[in-house]
Write an enzyme that holds these catalytic residues in place. Structure first.
Site, PDB file in Angstrom:
ATOM      1  N   ASP A  97      24.219  57.168  57.650  1.00 51.96           N
ATOM      2  CA  ASP A  97      25.049  56.023  57.999  1.00 51.96           C
ATOM      3  C   ASP A  97      25.061  55.888  59.523  1.00 51.96           C
ATOM      4  O   ASP A  97      24.713  56.830  60.253  1.00 51.96           O
ATOM      5  CB  ASP A  97      26.466  56.257  57.453  1.00 51.96           C
ATOM      6  N   ASP A 116      27.698  53.385  61.835  1.00 51.42           N
ATOM      7  CA  ASP A 116      29.020  53.265  62.455  1.00 51.42           C
ATOM      8  C   ASP A 116      29.943  54.404  62.015  1.00 51.42           C
ATOM      9  O   ASP A 116      30.172  54.621  60.830  1.00 51.42           O
ATOM     10  CB  ASP A 116      29.670  51.933  62.080  1.00 51.42           C
ATOM     11  N   ASP A 119      30.510  58.650  56.421  1.00 57.14           N
ATOM     12  CA  ASP A 119      31.943  58.824  56.662  1.00 57.14           C
ATOM     13  C   ASP A 119      32.830  57.937  55.800  1.00 57.14           C
ATOM     14  O   ASP A 119      34.046  58.066  55.824  1.00 57.14           O
ATOM     15  CB  ASP A 119      32.258  58.531  58.132  1.00 57.14           C
TER      16      ASP A 119
END
Length: 267
Positions: free
Chosen positions: A12, A14, A199
């Site tokens: 991922d 961001d 996240d």
């Protein structure tokens, strides 16, 4: 004949490989270099568009690898600027046919000016324009109440459109996930091992699919619940946040896997 990579890393962006506030990734540079040195591939997997990810791939030296774009709704092929066909207009058409009370609760990137996208993302003007250059999915902000939110998602589901919560936005697409595209990339490259880092809720399938999953700490959002495989140590969590946590976790894993696979034959 394509050589099998020892490792594919699905990451991922961001809040994971990119700092949540600054979008900087430089703290992860040592681990990225170490991965390159050992022939491992890094597959960026994000809600960002092909235009956005292409720039990041070039900056990070990852242009030889594919990338998962728009939250898994599309796949950017290696050394290509084409992420395939575009169902984006269809998503926008369905949105605009919703009852007014539901439509008013969702403000997507297509409803925003470049300046508005800048304001909610912190991106520079050129990057915000790239974020609006969508082909597969529509991210946005939900401003209505919880009851209307449930009706909104249920109504879209009747059109085969799913809404998924990411690190910042509610993203609408026709249902493919990061894990779906991850499976396609694994089938193509046949790596010896896979690692995934993320996240947010939209990373969970990817984290649970990989041989090893790393949940990168992000204090800007509630922590992910306990995941399948976490009790056995297959999924782990960082203490450091963003690219610093990414770097520490990956360098530690590379050292660990070297010990575990030092006598393996990967020829």
């Amino acid at each position: 004949m394509q050589k099998r990579p020892p490792l594919l890393v699905f990451s991922d962006l961001d809040g994971t490989l990119l700092d949540h506030d600054t979008y900087d990734w430089s703290a992860a540079r040592p681990a990225l270099q170490a991965l390159s040195d050992c022939g491992a591939g890094v597959i960026l997997a994000s809600s960002k568009t092909a235009a956005e990810i292409g720039v990041l791939q070039a900056d990070m030296g990852l242009g030889d690898w594919p990338a998962i774009v728009e939250n898994g709704a599309g796949l950017l092929s290696a050394m290509s600027d084409n992420a395939g066909s575009s169902p984006y207009d269809e998503i926008r058409a369905v949105l605009d046919k919703l009852p007014d009370d539901l439509r008013a609760g969702f403000r997507g990137f297509g409803d925003m000016s470049v300046a508005e996208v800048q304001d909610i993302t912190g991106l520079a003007a050129a990057a915000a324009a790239q974020a609006k250059d969508r082909r597969h999915s529509e991210p946005g902000l939900w401003t209505g109440d919880t009851t209307a939110h449930s009706r909104f998602l249920k109504t879209l589901a009747a059109h085969d459109i799913q809404g998924r919560e990411g690190g910042r936005f509610l993203t609408l697409s026709f249902g493919k996930t990061k894990a779906d595209q991850m499976a396609a990339v694994i089938a193509q490259y046949k790596p010896h091992r896979t690692i995934a880092l993320g996240d947010a809720p939209n990373d969970i399938e990817m984290l649970e699919t990989a041989d090893i999953g790393i949940v990168v700490a992000n204090p800007h959002r509630p922590p992910l619940p306990p995941l399948r495989g976490e009790a056995e140590g297959r999924i782990r969590r960082t203490i450091e946040t963003g690219p610093r946590g990414w770097n520490t976790a990956m360098r530690g894993l590379l050292a660990e896997l070297e010990i575990q696979t030092g006598t393996d034959n990967h020829g």
